[in-house]
Design a protein around this motif. Structure first.
Motif, short mmCIF file in Angstrom:
data_model
loop_
_atom_site.label_atom_id
_atom_site.label_comp_id
_atom_site.label_asym_id
_atom_site.label_seq_id
_atom_site.Cartn_x
_atom_site.Cartn_y
_atom_site.Cartn_z
N VAL A 679 0.85 -1.22 0.00
CA VAL A 679 0.00 0.00 0.00
C VAL A 679 0.87 1.25 0.00
CG1 VAL A 679 -1.67 1.28 1.35
CG2 VAL A 679 -1.90 -1.19 1.10
N THR A 680 1.94 1.19 0.79
CA THR A 680 2.81 2.36 0.89
C THR A 680 3.48 2.65 -0.44
OG1 THR A 680 3.19 1.89 3.21
CG2 THR A 680 4.74 3.36 2.14
N SER A 681 4.00 1.60 -1.09
CA SER A 681 4.69 1.79 -2.37
C SER A 681 3.70 2.25 -3.44
CB SER A 681 5.37 0.48 -2.80
OG SER A 681 4.41 -0.53 -2.95
N ASN A 682 2.56 1.64 -3.45
CA ASN A 682 1.56 2.06 -4.44
C ASN A 682 1.10 3.52 -4.19
OD1 ASN A 682 1.65 -0.43 -5.73
ND2 ASN A 682 -0.03 -1.27 -4.50
N TYR A 683 0.97 3.85 -2.93
CA TYR A 683 0.53 5.22 -2.62
C TYR A 683 1.55 6.24 -3.10
CZ TYR A 683 -0.78 9.30 0.09
OH TYR A 683 -1.12 10.54 0.46
N LYS A 684 2.81 5.89 -2.89
CA LYS A 684 3.85 6.82 -3.34
C LYS A 684 3.80 6.97 -4.85
CE LYS A 684 7.06 6.07 0.49
NZ LYS A 684 8.39 5.55 0.90
N LYS A 685 3.59 5.86 -5.51
CA LYS A 685 3.54 5.93 -6.97
C LYS A 685 2.36 6.76 -7.43
CE LYS A 685 5.81 1.47 -7.74
NZ LYS A 685 5.64 0.04 -8.27
N GLU A 686 1.24 6.56 -6.81
CA GLU A 686 0.06 7.33 -7.18
C GLU A 686 0.27 8.84 -6.89
OE1 GLU A 686 -2.65 6.48 -8.71
OE2 GLU A 686 -2.02 4.37 -8.93
N ALA A 687 0.90 9.05 -5.80
CA ALA A 687 1.16 10.45 -5.45
C ALA A 687 2.07 11.11 -6.48
CB ALA A 687 1.78 10.55 -4.06
N GLN A 688 3.06 10.36 -6.91
CA GLN A 688 3.96 10.93 -7.92
C GLN A 688 3.24 11.16 -9.24
OE1 GLN A 688 7.27 8.23 -8.13
NE2 GLN A 688 8.17 8.93 -6.16
N LYS A 689 2.39 10.22 -9.57
CA LYS A 689 1.63 10.40 -10.81
C LYS A 689 0.74 11.64 -10.73
CE LYS A 689 1.49 5.53 -12.17
NZ LYS A 689 0.62 4.32 -12.41
N GLY A 690 0.05 11.75 -9.60
CA GLY A 690 -0.81 12.92 -9.45
C GLY A 690 -0.04 14.23 -9.48
N LYS A 691 1.13 14.17 -8.91
CA LYS A 691 1.94 15.39 -8.91
C LYS A 691 2.36 15.76 -10.32
CE LYS A 691 5.96 17.34 -6.57
NZ LYS A 691 7.05 17.06 -5.60
N ARG A 692 2.72 14.76 -11.06
CA ARG A 692 3.13 15.02 -12.45
C ARG A 692 1.97 15.59 -13.25
NH1 ARG A 692 6.34 9.27 -13.30
NH2 ARG A 692 8.19 9.80 -11.99
N LYS A 693 0.78 14.99 -13.02
CA LYS A 693 -0.38 15.49 -13.75
C LYS A 693 -0.65 16.95 -13.42
CE LYS A 693 -2.78 11.06 -14.27
NZ LYS A 693 -4.00 10.26 -13.92
N SER A 694 -0.58 17.27 -12.14
CA SER A 694 -0.83 18.67 -11.75
C SER A 694 0.22 19.60 -12.34
CB SER A 694 -0.85 18.77 -10.21
OG SER A 694 0.43 18.42 -9.69
N GLU A 695 1.45 19.12 -12.41
CA GLU A 695 2.49 19.95 -13.00
C GLU A 695 2.24 20.17 -14.48
OE1 GLU A 695 6.16 18.63 -10.00
OE2 GLU A 695 6.11 18.01 -12.12
N ARG A 696 1.79 19.12 -15.11
CA ARG A 696 1.49 19.27 -16.53
C ARG A 696 0.35 20.28 -16.75
NH1 ARG A 696 1.50 12.77 -17.99
NH2 ARG A 696 3.78 12.45 -17.78
N ARG A 697 -0.62 20.20 -15.87
CA ARG A 697 -1.74 21.14 -16.01
C ARG A 697 -1.25 22.59 -15.83
NH1 ARG A 697 -6.16 17.75 -12.38
NH2 ARG A 697 -6.41 16.03 -13.84
N ASN A 698 -0.38 22.76 -14.88
CA ASN A 698 0.12 24.11 -14.65
C ASN A 698 1.04 24.56 -15.79
OD1 ASN A 698 -1.29 24.20 -12.26
ND2 ASN A 698 0.43 23.39 -11.07
#
Length: 698
Positions: A679-698
């Motif tokens: 769960v921890t590893s998957n959460y980190k991965k999801e968090a990184q993905k979300g961060k990248r998406k937000s950066e792309r949007r910005n």
DNA sequence: CTGTCCTGTCATGTC
DNA sequence: GTGACATGACAGGAC
């Protein structure tokens, strides 16, 4: 009687007279119920010209009692006034009328031989119309015994009819015209009769018998002089200004209402001349109103160069004030002083020997101007000798008790409050010093000015400082343009000015060039006319005769400033001082602005601090609430985990350890039990993905 | 007598 | 370079 303040250093000033005229049964009405006594209470303010004693004329404006509206008698209109009766309930006289009246005199200063009285307030307690009639009759009498257009009642009261000699006691007829013989009619007592009357009036005020004897003695002298005057009236040379005021023209002015002046002696003379019941039907209803206080009108009368607001502010020792008149007031013109100088005092006595029965209850305390003293030959010394000390003492006691006299408020002209010279107003009002010097006021005033500051204050106020002097303070300067400026006393004054200027300029210069560390205590000692402290620069500028005000120097534009410096031929010292004044003045303003800005900044910062503190508290509270909610949610989630995991079993049928496994919701809605490591590893991965998406949007 | 505040002034820096 | 302005620092007076 109060000598309010001598704003002229040689004795001129404002004299407050309270004239109480009790005329029992003077006013007869056809209706016996309406017959009443007359109690006339007059407050008179006599404006004494500088260096010119009371002499031969009073201009009197009347203020009818408000009760006049209740008069049972019709208002006369015959000897009407230029000014219509003021509406009922009207307030004080506007300054304009007084000003116009004053300016009508046609001279920048009051003619030295005239005395002007403002009937500031008149109350006819018993019958206001009677009082008005009294004055009206007096005016009518002054107008020539009641000619065409005069009020019929006044004529009847005077018994003058059309004979101009019917009222020979009229001061205008005797004093100005100087033609009417002084033969008293049956109704009009002679001067001695008037003197007896007024003597009785003074006796009623508490004069001692000794004083009365003196007064009577003076009255006898006065009477003889007056009789002599009357005999010589035709040959007397009237001054030019008097020549312009012939009786005829004066009468015309009275009759057509363009002249509201009225001799106070007219009034008193009429009072003495009219037997009881003779004032029937005369009224003063149309006497123009006067302000309850002359302050406004006089204040607006810059014509006098007098500070009336201060002038009426204080009582002074009348005795001293009178004696403070410089000797030149009496000796200036030995040939022409024959009557002008001693007139007020002599006249006072001349009016104090009337038999009391003529004016029962009459209480007159006033300096009465003489009608005709042109040819009197009493010297000023005689005059002063004739002055009854008791009178002045009584006056002093009356005035000084009635109102607090603060000599310090008069002192700015006469000396520094803490002058090193030791001379002050107190000293100038000291009887000893006064009697020792005929011009002690001026002498002390100028002589005690031991430094440049006071000198420049008096002499150069108008040019420097931006504060124009009140007339009372510069009277001794303005008077230089007067015909009297050749007086020895004034020469002495200017001599003193020059002397102190010479002796003080170096001091001022040295002061101006040793600015740091100079004591500033002296500042409080120099007040300008508005009571404001003269700044050091102002005093310096005055000392150097800089013809600009400090305000001008400081605030004028650079171009104007430079052109000004080039236009005037100024010494290097003056230019240097002017530039320093400008620099300091601007720096002063800048410092003030700077401090203001600093204060504003501090205040704004304080406001910001307060706002931020409040916001901080709000955020703290919000955070606490959020934390609380989070904790609650955590607890609930934790309970939910335990509840769910406790019900789960692994492949071996053992309970799942909640610390090793976690529940994970997939996108399709299914719930999986996975180890926490995943769960921890998957959460980190999801968090990184979300961060990248937000950066792309910005 | 002392502390605080206000004000004027000077010196210095900046524009 | 000069003038205007801003500001810190100091001193004196008032309270």
């Amino acid at each position: 009687m109060k000598f309010l303040k001598p704003w002229w250093s040689d004795g001129g000033g404002l004299l407050h007279l309270t004239v109480l005229l009790g005329l029992a049964g003077l006013h007869r009405d056809p209706d016996p119920d309406r017959d009443r006594d007359l109690d006339l209470d007059l407050d008179l303010y006599l404006l004494l010209p500088p260096r010119a004693p009371l002499r031969d004329e009073l201009l009197l404006w009347g203020r009818p009692s408000p009760a006049s509206a209740l008069s049972p008698f019709p208002a006369p209109g015959g000897w009407g006034r230029a000014e219509p009766p003021l509406p009922k309930g009207r307030g004080p006289e506007p300054a304009g009328r007084l000003l116009r009246a004053v300016r009508a005199l046609g001279a920048p200063f009051i003619p030295r031989t005239r005395v002007h009285a403002w009937l500031v307030h008149g109350v006819a307690a018993g019958d206001p119309d009677g009082a008005h009639g009294l004055l009206g009759a007096a005016a009518a009498s002054a107008a020539g015994g009641g000619g065409a257009g005069a009020d019929g009642g006044s004529q009847a009261a005077l018994g003058g009819g059309g004979d101009p000699r019917a009222a020979p006691s009229s001061p205008l007829a005797a004093g100005e015209e100087e033609e009417a013989p002084a033969e008293p009619t049956a109704r009009v007592p002679d001067a001695s009769g008037r003197a007896s009357q007024e003597n009785e009036a003074l006796r009623a005020t508490g004069h001692s018998s000794q004083q009365e004897e003196k007064e009577q003695g003076v009255s006898a002298q006065d009477n003889s002089l007056q009789q002599q005057d009357e005999g010589e009236a035709e040959t007397a040379d009237a001054p030019e200004w008097e020549a312009e005021k012939t009786t005829e023209s004066r009468n015309e002015r009275y009759l057509n209402g363009t002249d509201t002046s009225l001799s106070l002696e007219d009034l008193l003379q009429l009072l003495s001349s009219q037997p009881e019941n003779s004032l029937e039907g005369i009224s003063l209803g149309d006497i123009p109103l006067l302000p309850a206080s002359i302050n406004d009108g006089l204040n607006s009368s810059a014509y006098y160069s007098v500070n009336f607001s201060q002038a009426i502010s204080h009582d002074v020792n009348l005795h001293e004030a009178m004696l403070l008149c410089p000797d030149n007031a009496f000796t200036r013109d030995p040939a022409g002083r024959t009557s002008q100088s001693q007139a007020p005092f002599l006249q006072l006595h001349s009016h104090t020997t009337n038999p009391p029965q003529l004016l029962p209850g009459t209480n007159v305390t006033a300096f009465l101007p003489p009608v005709d003293h042109q040819t009197r030959s009493v010297t000023s010394h005689d005059l002063l000798c004739d002055l009854d000390i008791n009178i002045f003492d009584e006056i002093n006691s009356m005035s000084l008790v009635a109102e607090d006299f603060n000599p310090m408020e008069v002192s700015p002209l006469f000396g520094e409050p803490d002058s090193d010279s030791g001379l002050s107003l107190n000293s100038s009002h000291n009887s000893t010093s006064v009697t020792n010097s005929n011009s002690c006021v001026c002498d002390s005033a100028i002589g005690s000015s031991s430094d440049l500051e006071s000198l420049s204050h008096h002499a150069l106020e108008g040019a420097v400082g931006g504060y124009y002097p009140e007339p009372s303070k510069i009277c001794h300067i303005d008077l230089t343009s007067d015909s009297f400026h050749g007086d020895l006393a004034f020469q002495h004054i200017f001599h003193n000015h020059t002397y102190h200027l010479q002796s003080s300029v170096p001091e001022a210069i040295s002061e101006s060039f040793s600015w740091p560390g100079k004591p500033q205590k002296i500042k409080s000692r120099y007040l300008n006319d508005t009571g404001r402290n003269l700044s050091r620069d102002e005093r310096r500028a005055q000392a150097l005769h800089i013809p600009f005000s400090v305000d001008e120097i400081v605030h004028m534009p650079v171009d104007s400033f430079n052109s000004m410096l080039s236009r005037y031929h100024l010494t290097d010292l003056q230019v240097s001082l002017i530039r320093d004044i400008r620099r300091r003045g601007k720096n002063k303003v800048a410092a003030q602005n700077c401090r203001k800005r600093k204060l504003d900044i501090i205040l704004n910062l304080e406001d910001d601090v307060c706002n931020l503190q409040a916001k901080k508290e709000t955020l703290k509270s919000e955070r606490a609430q959020c934390n609380k909610a989070i904790n609650i949610m955590k607890k609930k989630l934790h309970d939910l985990y335990h509840d769910i995991l406790s019900r789960l079993r692994d492949d071996e049928g053992r309970p799942v350890n909640p610390n090793q496994y976690a529940l994970q919701c997939s996108q399709d809605g299914s719930v999986l039990v996975v180890p926490k490591e995943l769960v921890t590893s998957n959460y980190k991965k999801e968090a990184q993905k979300g961060k990248r998406k937000s950066e792309r949007r910005n």
